[in-house]
Design a protein around this motif. Structure first.
Motif, PDB file in Angstrom:
ATOM      1  N   HIS B 273       0.874  -0.904   0.250  1.00  0.00           N
ATOM      2  CA  HIS B 273      -0.104  -0.256  -0.228  1.00  0.00           C
ATOM      3  C   HIS B 273       0.256   0.994  -0.144  1.00  0.00           C
ATOM      4  O   HIS B 273       1.888   1.256   1.156  1.00  0.00           O
ATOM      5  N   PRO B 274       0.581   2.369  -0.447  1.00  0.00           N
ATOM      6  CA  PRO B 274       1.621   3.661  -0.936  1.00  0.00           C
ATOM      7  C   PRO B 274       1.636   4.278   0.924  1.00  0.00           C
ATOM      8  O   PRO B 274       2.464   4.476   1.091  1.00  0.00           O
ATOM      9  N   CYS B 311     -10.172   6.942  -1.909  1.00  0.00           N
ATOM     10  CA  CYS B 311      -9.397   6.586  -1.015  1.00  0.00           C
ATOM     11  C   CYS B 311      -9.246   7.604  -0.001  1.00  0.00           C
ATOM     12  O   CYS B 311      -9.452   8.626  -0.353  1.00  0.00           O
ATOM     13  N   PHE B 313      -6.845   8.234   1.166  1.00  0.00           N
ATOM     14  CA  PHE B 313      -5.584   8.510   1.455  1.00  0.00           C
ATOM     15  C   PHE B 313      -5.040   9.782  -0.027  1.00  0.00           C
ATOM     16  O   PHE B 313      -4.022   9.893  -0.026  1.00  0.00           O
ATOM     17  N   ASN B 314      -5.854   9.706  -0.630  1.00  0.00           N
ATOM     18  CA  ASN B 314      -5.442   9.962  -2.153  1.00  0.00           C
ATOM     19  C   ASN B 314      -5.193  12.005  -2.418  1.00  0.00           C
ATOM     20  O   ASN B 314      -4.066  12.431  -3.250  1.00  0.00           O
ATOM     21  N   CYS B 317      -2.094  11.132  -1.563  1.00  0.00           N
ATOM     22  CA  CYS B 317      -0.701   9.309  -2.204  1.00  0.00           C
ATOM     23  C   CYS B 317      -0.418   9.850  -3.812  1.00  0.00           C
ATOM     24  O   CYS B 317      -0.792  10.364  -4.747  1.00  0.00           O
ATOM     25  N   TYR B 319       0.314   8.356  -5.593  1.00  0.00           N
ATOM     26  CA  TYR B 319       0.441   7.239  -7.286  1.00  0.00           C
ATOM     27  C   TYR B 319      -1.234   7.308  -7.399  1.00  0.00           C
ATOM     28  O   TYR B 319      -1.888   6.429  -8.157  1.00  0.00           O
ATOM     29  N   ALA B 320      -1.885   8.444  -6.729  1.00  0.00           N
ATOM     30  CA  ALA B 320      -3.435   8.849  -6.998  1.00  0.00           C
ATOM     31  C   ALA B 320      -3.844   9.013  -8.696  1.00  0.00           C
ATOM     32  O   ALA B 320      -5.170   8.458  -8.369  1.00  0.00           O
ATOM     33  N   PRO B 323      -4.143   4.756 -11.200  1.00  0.00           N
ATOM     34  CA  PRO B 323      -5.711   3.912 -11.334  1.00  0.00           C
ATOM     35  C   PRO B 323      -6.035   4.640 -12.027  1.00  0.00           C
ATOM     36  O   PRO B 323      -6.391   6.009 -12.380  1.00  0.00           O
ATOM     37  N   THR B 328      -9.833   6.659  -7.590  1.00  0.00           N
ATOM     38  CA  THR B 328      -9.104   6.493  -6.506  1.00  0.00           C
ATOM     39  C   THR B 328      -9.868   7.909  -5.791  1.00  0.00           C
ATOM     40  O   THR B 328     -10.379   7.900  -4.344  1.00  0.00           O
ATOM     41  N   PRO B 333     -11.591   1.930  -1.980  1.00  0.00           N
ATOM     42  CA  PRO B 333     -11.039   0.876  -2.350  1.00  0.00           C
ATOM     43  C   PRO B 333     -11.492  -0.413  -0.831  1.00  0.00           C
ATOM     44  O   PRO B 333     -10.845   0.171   0.183  1.00  0.00           O
ATOM     45  N   CYS B 346      -6.094  -0.780  -1.792  1.00  0.00           N
ATOM     46  CA  CYS B 346      -5.981   0.453  -2.549  1.00  0.00           C
ATOM     47  C   CYS B 346      -6.080   0.176  -4.333  1.00  0.00           C
ATOM     48  O   CYS B 346      -6.086  -0.880  -4.580  1.00  0.00           O
ATOM     49  N   HIS B 347      -6.593   0.885  -5.096  1.00  0.00           N
ATOM     50  CA  HIS B 347      -6.807   0.530  -6.354  1.00  0.00           C
ATOM     51  C   HIS B 347      -5.884   0.115  -7.894  1.00  0.00           C
ATOM     52  O   HIS B 347      -6.167  -0.504  -8.683  1.00  0.00           O
ATOM     53  N   LEU B 348      -4.670   0.367  -6.885  1.00  0.00           N
ATOM     54  CA  LEU B 348      -3.863  -0.121  -8.207  1.00  0.00           C
ATOM     55  C   LEU B 348      -3.495  -1.698  -8.191  1.00  0.00           C
ATOM     56  O   LEU B 348      -3.995  -2.523  -7.073  1.00  0.00           O
TER      57      LEU B 348
HETATM   58  S1  SF4 Z   1      -6.270   3.415  -3.784  1.00  0.00           S
HETATM   59 FE1  SF4 Z   1      -5.048   5.621  -4.985  1.00  0.00          FE
HETATM   60  S2  SF4 Z   1      -4.880   7.205  -3.592  1.00  0.00           S
HETATM   61 FE2  SF4 Z   1      -5.480   5.599  -2.371  1.00  0.00          FE
HETATM   62  S3  SF4 Z   1      -3.555   4.649  -2.113  1.00  0.00           S
HETATM   63 FE3  SF4 Z   1      -4.553   3.463  -3.624  1.00  0.00          FE
HETATM   64  S4  SF4 Z   1      -3.275   4.659  -5.180  1.00  0.00           S
HETATM   65 FE4  SF4 Z   1      -3.091   6.135  -3.659  1.00  0.00          FE
END
Ligand code: SF4
Ligand SMILES: Nc1ncnc2c1ncn2[C@@H]1O[C@H](COP(=O)(O)OP(=O)(O)O)[C@@H](O)[C@H]1O
Ligand SMILES: [Mg+2]
Lengths: 352, 365
Positions: B273-274, B311, B313-314, B317, B319-320, B323, B328, B333, B346-348
């Motif tokens: 997870h990021p 999410c 955390f977006n 994040c 890496y938002a 995906p 995100t 997620p 996480c959506h990745l």
């Molecule tokens: S869902 Fe998107 S924002 Fe959330 S941790 Fe994963 S990549 Fe980051």
């Protein structure tokens, strides 16, 4: 030097038990004794030196309005007012602890310890006047203290536990009334209602020795009136303290141990809440024992407060002086008692 | 694959008819919300985890992520003694050895507190009553659950103090908390919580308030005692490094939810997870300066009243945007199995995750 001091402040880890309390007690007693001497000297200064500087003649006020110069002179001689100040101070000090003798020619009067001199007005020795009146005030103060402690603390605790409730709001409004209404107002109101209106209670002071039941009946209204004021203050402080204590981590710990809520509140929280309350109680009792002037004059109780009020009216310096000293002494003793109790209640105090 | 929401399946099953034995501690979809003037604070919002006896779970997350609220929720301390405050809204299930605590009566839960489940707090100085001796506080903890006289309980208290490594326990038992050093105080606190041999011990940041030198000693002590008594232990910390070695499993919390959960080995060495990557990257290391730790991850924790949609955390994040379809920021997620007993929310996709991990994260660690 710095290193030494730092080393000293790091006390041995184990420092509790009876010995620490005893050391603490002795230290406090010594400090209280020194304080007492200082107070006597300051009181002497105020009552004997200030009139001298402001040009008020004590001897003349002793004799009265139409003073005959010869009589004034005799009094001056008798009271030793023409002696140097340090001799006067010493005589005054000695009088309190060992008694003193006033003499003019053949006229010798022995004033036994504790000697605060003679009333300008009645020419009675001050001390017996005070001791006559002291029990009245003491009875008033102690009785009221029991009432306000019980009701004030109970109301405060309940308010804290039910904060925001109807009870809490009602109690706090009552408390606000209690602290803001003057005693002569609540006193008069209660007299008018219960003594003169409903005729439930007597408004007459009866000495305890003559008729304990009558004394009790006569004291009920003064007790309630005086206690109302203090109960209000105590309820507010108790509420605030209890609310603070309830947020402490150690209260959460007590619950985490599985203690029932009545133990958490009644023991753990109360223990911390009562500590500041006790300090207040000591101070308040100490000051009240010197005379609850308003209550005593409202209910015509022959206590120290009434005595000092009359003495001020009559410019009766020795009586005022005696009451002031008694007040100081009782505040001092109350403080000492509070400090000792504190050392028992709060183990951290012993380190200070 | 998404893990099925077993909570509904469980509650539909008649009591006592369970086929597979329930884990010793089974937290399902726990939510703790606080109504405040500003709005509903969702301190814990759908947290699930399991813990068996003899095992250690590390819960990691920034300050404010809901770790303490979770532990107090398990202990039943959100519903007790909240005088005049607005009541916390708690839902979900907390099963302790087959009993569901949220529906059990408060008196029943009180009987479990301190006996079957116990807690160690962050700051032992404020957590111990300043006016009572250490011994008295331990004796009280013992006697509330054991019908013994003072003398027996005191003997037990001395034994416990000795067991947690306090020198001269027969003397120190009569000392007050302020007469102890920080480390000794925490040892005393541990002695108090273990006096009834609880099967569940929750240590909420037990070393955060202590000197670095005593931190390891205290943690070692907790683990030793766990081995000795075979209890289930939850160690809460904001420092991933602390639990990496001592926990069997790690749960990473973010904004009241679990973002990653799995065996400690996996979460620490192959985080998925990021947010966990951020935590890992901010761990103190010999070649990095201490002050790096102050900001575990760039940005600040979200408001628990208005959580970011999608999410949580977006906003922080890096890496938002990876995906596709802005998913995100729109869809929350759910925890997905990313390995054996290893979940991440996480959506990745697996490919995206593995590429970022091997190309960007791992080389920097
Ligand atoms: S869902 Fe998107 S924002 Fe959330 S941790 Fe994963 S990549 Fe980051
Ligand atoms: N009684 C309460 N009322 C309102 N908000 C609360 C209450 N207790 C905790 N919170 C909030 O819940 C969030 C999580 O707190 P906490 O669990 O203590 O975080 P941590 O992970 O640092 O232990 C914080 O934002 C905190 O402000
Ligand atoms: Mg916390």
């Amino acid at each position: 030097m710095t290193a030494g001091r730092r080393g000293k402040s790091r006390r041995p880890v184990l420092r509790s038990g009876p010995l620490a309390v005893l050391t603490y007690l002795i230290r406090r007693l010594f400090a209280a004794a020194v304080m007492l001497v200082v107070i006597i000297m300051v009181v002497f200064g105020i009552f004997f030196l200030v009139p001298k500087w402001t040009g008020v003649d004590i001897a003349a006020s002793f004799v009265g309005k139409q003073a005959d110069p010869a009589a004034v002179e005799a009094v001056r001689e008798k009271l030793g007012l023409s002696e140097p100040i340090h001799i006067q101070a010493w005589e005054f000090f000695k009088g309190i602890f060992a008694g003193r003798t006033y003499s003019t020619g053949g006229d010798v009067v022995h004033c036994s310890a504790p000697c605060f001199g003679y009333s300008f007005k009645s020419e009675q020795a001050v001390w017996p006047v005070l001791t006559d009146r002291f029990p009245v005030t003491l009875g008033l103060a102690l009785g009221a203290a029991v009432l306000w402690l019980v009701f004030g603390v109970a109301a405060g605790v309940l308010s804290a536990l039910k904060r925001g409730s109807l009870w809490d709001r009602g109690a706090m409004v009552a408390a606000l009334a209690g602290v803001s209404l003057p005693i002569y107002f609540t006193g008069m109101l209660s007299l008018a209602t219960f003594a003169f209106g409903l005729k439930w209670l007597d408004a007459q002071y009866v000495p305890f020795g003559r008729d304990p039941g009558g004394w009790f009946g006569g004291m009920i209204l003064p007790w309630i009136t005086l206690a109302f004021l203090y109960a209000a203050m105590y309820a507010r402080i108790t509420r605030a303290t209890m609310m603070e204590v309830l947020g402490e981590d150690y209260i959460r710990t007590a619950r985490a141990k599985g203690l029932p809520e009545r133990t958490v509140i009644g023991k753990h929280a109360m223990r911390s809440t009562m500590t500041p309350i006790l300090t207040m109680l000591g101070m308040d009792l100490g000051a009240l024992i010197g005379g609850a002037i308003l209550t005593e004059s409202t209910f015509n109780l022959p206590g120290l407060g009434q005595a000092v009020l009359n003495a001020i009216r009559n410019q009766d310096l020795p009586i005022i002086l005696g009451v002031v000293l008694i007040t100081s002494l009782s505040v001092l003793l109350a403080n000492l008692l509070v400090d000792v109790l504190y050392a028992v209640i709060d183990p951290r105090v012993r380190l200070a | 694959m998404t893990i099925p929401d077993t909570s509904t399946a469980v509650s539909e099953r008649p009591a006592g008819a369970s086929t597979a034995p329930r884990p010793f501690l089974d937290v399902r979809d726990l939510r703790v919300h606080f109504p405040t003037d500003d709005g509903l604070v969702k301190s814990v919002d759908g947290l699930s985890f399991q813990l068996e006896k003899g095992r250690t779970l590390g819960i990691v997350g920034e300050s404010g992520s809901g770790k303490s609220v979770t532990s107090l929720g398990i202990m039943g301390l959100h519903t007790t003694g909240q005088y005049g405050r607005r009541k916390a809204r708690i839902s979900g299930e907390i099963w302790l050895d087959g009993t569901e605590l949220l529906s059990a009566g408060p008196e029943h839960v009180r009987g479990l507190r301190g006996r079957r489940m116990a807690m160690i707090f962050q700051d032992p100085l404020s957590a111990l009553h300043p006016y009572y001796t250490i011994g008295r506080q331990i004796v009280e903890a013992y006697r509330i659950h054991h019908d013994v006289d003072r003398k027996t309980a005191r003997k037990r208290a001395v034994e416990m103090l000795d067991r947690v490594g306090i020198p001269q326990p027969d003397k120190r038992v009569d000392a007050y908390p302020h007469e102890f050093s920080g480390g000794m105080r925490q040892r005393a606190m541990i002695a108090m919580s273990l006096v009834n041999n609880p099967e569940l011990l929750i240590a909420d940041e037990p070393t955060t308030a202590l000197d670095v030198t005593v931190q390891a000693q205290i943690l070692d002590l907790v683990l030793d005692l766990q081995k000795e008594f075979g209890s289930a232990v939850i160690v809460i910390t904001h420092d991933l490094g602390v639990v990496a070695e001592l926990a069997d499993d790690i749960l990473v919390m973010y904004a009241g939810r679990c973002v990653e959960r799995g065996p400690a080995e996996r979460v620490f060495h192959e985080p998925r997870h990021p947010y966990t990557w951020g935590l890992l990257g901010s761990m103190p290391r010999l070649d990095r300066e201490q002050r790096d730790r102050l900001v575990p991850v760039d940005g600040s924790p979200p408001s628990l009243i208005n959580l970011p949609s999608g999410c949580a955390f977006n906003p922080r994040c890096p890496y938002a945007d990876v995906p596709k379809d802005d998913v995100t920021r729109t869809i929350r997620p759910e925890p997905t199995e990313v390995g054996d007993r290893h979940w991440a929310a996480c959506h990745l996709t697996r490919e995206q995750r593995e590429r970022i991990w091997t190309e960007e994260i791992a080389p920097r660690l």
